[in-house]
Design a protein around this motif. Sequence first.
Motif, PDB file in Angstrom:
ATOM      1  N   ARG A   1       6.621 -11.841  -1.753  1.00  0.00           N
ATOM      2  CA  ARG A   1       5.845 -10.599  -1.655  1.00  0.00           C
ATOM      3  C   ARG A   1       5.161 -10.495  -0.295  1.00  0.00           C
ATOM      4  N   ALA A   2       4.572 -11.595   0.162  1.00  0.00           N
ATOM      5  CA  ALA A   2       3.867 -11.570   1.441  1.00  0.00           C
ATOM      6  C   ALA A   2       4.827 -11.360   2.599  1.00  0.00           C
ATOM      7  N   ARG A   3       5.952 -12.057   2.566  1.00  0.00           N
ATOM      8  CA  ARG A   3       6.934 -11.899   3.644  1.00  0.00           C
ATOM      9  C   ARG A   3       7.429 -10.457   3.732  1.00  0.00           C
ATOM     10  N   ALA A   4       7.710  -9.863   2.583  1.00  0.00           N
ATOM     11  CA  ALA A   4       8.222  -8.488   2.569  1.00  0.00           C
ATOM     12  C   ALA A   4       7.161  -7.518   3.084  1.00  0.00           C
TER      13      ALA A   4
ATOM     14  N   THR B   1       7.430  -5.357   6.524  1.00  0.00           N
ATOM     15  CA  THR B   1       7.337  -3.894   6.495  1.00  0.00           C
ATOM     16  C   THR B   1       6.322  -3.395   7.509  1.00  0.00           C
ATOM     17  N   TYR B   2       5.186  -4.074   7.589  1.00  0.00           N
ATOM     18  CA  TYR B   2       4.132  -3.651   8.514  1.00  0.00           C
ATOM     19  C   TYR B   2       4.520  -3.889   9.966  1.00  0.00           C
ATOM     20  N   THR B   3       5.068  -5.047  10.259  1.00  0.00           N
ATOM     21  CA  THR B   3       5.336  -5.419  11.659  1.00  0.00           C
ATOM     22  C   THR B   3       6.586  -4.751  12.220  1.00  0.00           C
ATOM     23  N   THR B   4       7.408  -4.144  11.382  1.00  0.00           N
ATOM     24  CA  THR B   4       8.632  -3.503  11.870  1.00  0.00           C
ATOM     25  C   THR B   4       8.564  -1.977  11.780  1.00  0.00           C
ATOM     26  N   LEU B   5       7.370  -1.436  11.595  1.00  0.00           N
ATOM     27  CA  LEU B   5       7.234   0.016  11.562  1.00  0.00           C
ATOM     28  C   LEU B   5       7.624   0.616  12.912  1.00  0.00           C
ATOM     29  N   ALA B   6       8.212   1.765  12.862  1.00  0.00           N
ATOM     30  CA  ALA B   6       8.593   2.457  14.099  1.00  0.00           C
ATOM     31  C   ALA B   6       7.345   2.821  14.889  1.00  0.00           C
ATOM     32  N   GLU B   7       7.494   2.896  16.211  1.00  0.00           N
ATOM     33  CA  GLU B   7       6.348   3.183  17.068  1.00  0.00           C
ATOM     34  C   GLU B   7       5.727   4.542  16.774  1.00  0.00           C
ATOM     35  N   ASP B   8       6.534   5.487  16.316  1.00  0.00           N
ATOM     36  CA  ASP B   8       6.007   6.834  16.079  1.00  0.00           C
ATOM     37  C   ASP B   8       5.469   7.019  14.656  1.00  0.00           C
ATOM     38  N   THR B   9       5.331   5.922  13.899  1.00  0.00           N
ATOM     39  CA  THR B   9       4.753   6.014  12.555  1.00  0.00           C
ATOM     40  C   THR B   9       3.313   6.493  12.657  1.00  0.00           C
ATOM     41  N   ASN B  10       2.932   7.416  11.789  1.00  0.00           N
ATOM     42  CA  ASN B  10       1.574   7.948  11.877  1.00  0.00           C
ATOM     43  C   ASN B  10       0.547   6.879  11.499  1.00  0.00           C
ATOM     44  N   LEU B  11      -0.691   7.095  11.959  1.00  0.00           N
ATOM     45  CA  LEU B  11      -1.732   6.074  11.851  1.00  0.00           C
ATOM     46  C   LEU B  11      -2.031   5.714  10.406  1.00  0.00           C
ATOM     47  N   VAL B  12      -2.083   6.699   9.519  1.00  0.00           N
ATOM     48  CA  VAL B  12      -2.419   6.429   8.120  1.00  0.00           C
ATOM     49  C   VAL B  12      -1.371   5.529   7.483  1.00  0.00           C
ATOM     50  N   ASP B  13      -0.100   5.795   7.746  1.00  0.00           N
ATOM     51  CA  ASP B  13       0.970   4.957   7.185  1.00  0.00           C
ATOM     52  C   ASP B  13       0.897   3.542   7.738  1.00  0.00           C
TER      53      ASP B  13
ATOM     54  N   ARG C   1      -1.962   1.838   5.876  1.00  0.00           N
ATOM     55  CA  ARG C   1      -1.576   1.488   4.512  1.00  0.00           C
ATOM     56  C   ARG C   1      -0.676   0.264   4.499  1.00  0.00           C
ATOM     57  N   ALA C   2       0.257   0.194   5.433  1.00  0.00           N
ATOM     58  CA  ALA C   2       1.164  -0.958   5.496  1.00  0.00           C
ATOM     59  C   ALA C   2       0.398  -2.228   5.844  1.00  0.00           C
ATOM     60  N   ARG C   3      -0.575  -2.117   6.753  1.00  0.00           N
ATOM     61  CA  ARG C   3      -1.365  -3.294   7.106  1.00  0.00           C
ATOM     62  C   ARG C   3      -2.199  -3.763   5.913  1.00  0.00           C
ATOM     63  N   TYR C   4      -2.775  -2.813   5.199  1.00  0.00           N
ATOM     64  CA  TYR C   4      -3.580  -3.150   4.024  1.00  0.00           C
ATOM     65  C   TYR C   4      -2.733  -3.888   2.995  1.00  0.00           C
ATOM     66  N   GLU C   5      -1.550  -3.385   2.699  1.00  0.00           N
ATOM     67  CA  GLU C   5      -0.682  -4.042   1.718  1.00  0.00           C
ATOM     68  C   GLU C   5      -0.276  -5.427   2.193  1.00  0.00           C
ATOM     69  N   ALA C   6      -0.038  -5.579   3.498  1.00  0.00           N
ATOM     70  CA  ALA C   6       0.315  -6.888   4.038  1.00  0.00           C
ATOM     71  C   ALA C   6      -0.857  -7.858   3.915  1.00  0.00           C
ATOM     72  N   LEU C   7      -2.072  -7.376   4.201  1.00  0.00           N
ATOM     73  CA  LEU C   7      -3.253  -8.224   4.083  1.00  0.00           C
ATOM     74  C   LEU C   7      -3.475  -8.667   2.641  1.00  0.00           C
ATOM     75  N   LYS C   8      -3.308  -7.751   1.715  1.00  0.00           N
ATOM     76  CA  LYS C   8      -3.517  -8.083   0.307  1.00  0.00           C
ATOM     77  C   LYS C   8      -2.497  -9.107  -0.171  1.00  0.00           C
ATOM     78  N   ALA C   9      -1.240  -8.909   0.185  1.00  0.00           N
ATOM     79  CA  ALA C   9      -0.194  -9.852  -0.227  1.00  0.00           C
ATOM     80  C   ALA C   9      -0.397 -11.212   0.421  1.00  0.00           C
ATOM     81  N   ALA C  10      -0.824 -11.215   1.695  1.00  0.00           N
ATOM     82  CA  ALA C  10      -1.062 -12.483   2.390  1.00  0.00           C
ATOM     83  C   ALA C  10      -2.273 -13.203   1.813  1.00  0.00           C
TER      84      ALA C  10
END
Length: 416
Positions: free
Chosen positions: A163-166, A170-182, A185-194
């Motif tokens: 779960r943490a790896r996934a 997901t967070y570290t491979t987001l496209a550069e043009d991903t909006n800030l809110v997304d 959210r991805a960072r939050y989910e990564a922090l929680k799983a980690a």
Amino acid sequence: MDRNSSTERTLTSLSESFERYLQDKGKGRAGDGGNYRRNAARELERFAGWTAGDRGADDWTGIVPDDADRAPTFEDLDERIFREYARHLAGDRGLKQNTVQTYYRYISAWCGWCVNEGYLEAHYAQRASAMAPLPEDSGRKPGDQQAWTSEQRHALTQHVDARARAAVETYTTLAEDTNLVDKQRARYEALKAARDRALVVVLAYTAVRVGELLRDPNDPRRRGVRWEDLSLEDGSMDVYRKKQQWDAASLPDPVISPLRSYRRLMDPPTERWPVFPTFDQRTLATLVQDELADRGEQPAAIDERRNEYARDLLLTLDEDIRPPSITTDGARSILQRLSDTADIDIDHPKHDYLAPHGGRRGMGEVLVRAFGYTVAARYLDNSEEMVRQRYSHIEAGELGDVATDALEAVDDVDRS
């Protein structure tokens, strides 16, 4: 309606939550089968009747205030109610000691589920004051207490690692043009799983007591480990021991990498940040509002600042608003959730999930079998006498093997 809203916690009747709980715990595609569901349903029905005043005693009118004409709701529940129910089970029905314990566990498990679902703010049924009237479980032996098996430990640690790896990928491979809110959210989910992965491996491999690792609301000395308490280079962690003093606990190799990865991702503003902060939104929202107000911010400015973030936790990191550590109740809720999602086979009379203390006892089993009681006692921060008593079933089994070998040797002599 948001299930975590205070409105639902207040207005939802207890009976409305039972079917959801039983469906989650039941077997089969529809969650409508299994012995556990059947037994739990019976006890929940009895609990509902008791809360409504159906106890067979003239002086018992239930848990609803006398001036309220309604069915019991979650607003009426606190640890005093569960204490009274424990007293009712222990004294009013003529039940055997172990039966009282079993019946209360069904209600306690439902209470824990209600915390996860947002119906209750705390696991009141597991509070010491709530459980005080329960009789001792006279049939329990040291070997009957839950200890994570090697298979369970492997299944849970592999699950949280995946779960943490996934989530991190997901967070570290987001496209550069991903909006800030997304991105947030991805960072939050990564922090929680980690965080969940780090918590699981620490409980699984260090044998530290959960009360030494996390916050105790009733003891200011137990504020939960902070990053300043960890030395990942030396493989050690300072904890406030049961014996009322600080001491170093070992961090074995399987713990180091998840903690190091988690720390890089979190990047705590100071070393005084908790290693395992709460992610509870209500707690963090109140914390952020109070702290920014203390810093002189006006309510409108505070709302505007909070709206810039997908989650208040991310704002606390940027503004160095230190959150509290999760509590031991919080750890139980996390492990209940992870045990369910990992679909781990658990057969235990008290817990239907891998409880925190089971990680410590599981490591005790490993150490006693591999290195003996003396080494295990040092690692577990216990006396050798206590370890021998707690893991006496291991020595009994070994002596049984010795007796078997002796009998076989005698038989060989007799036959020769």
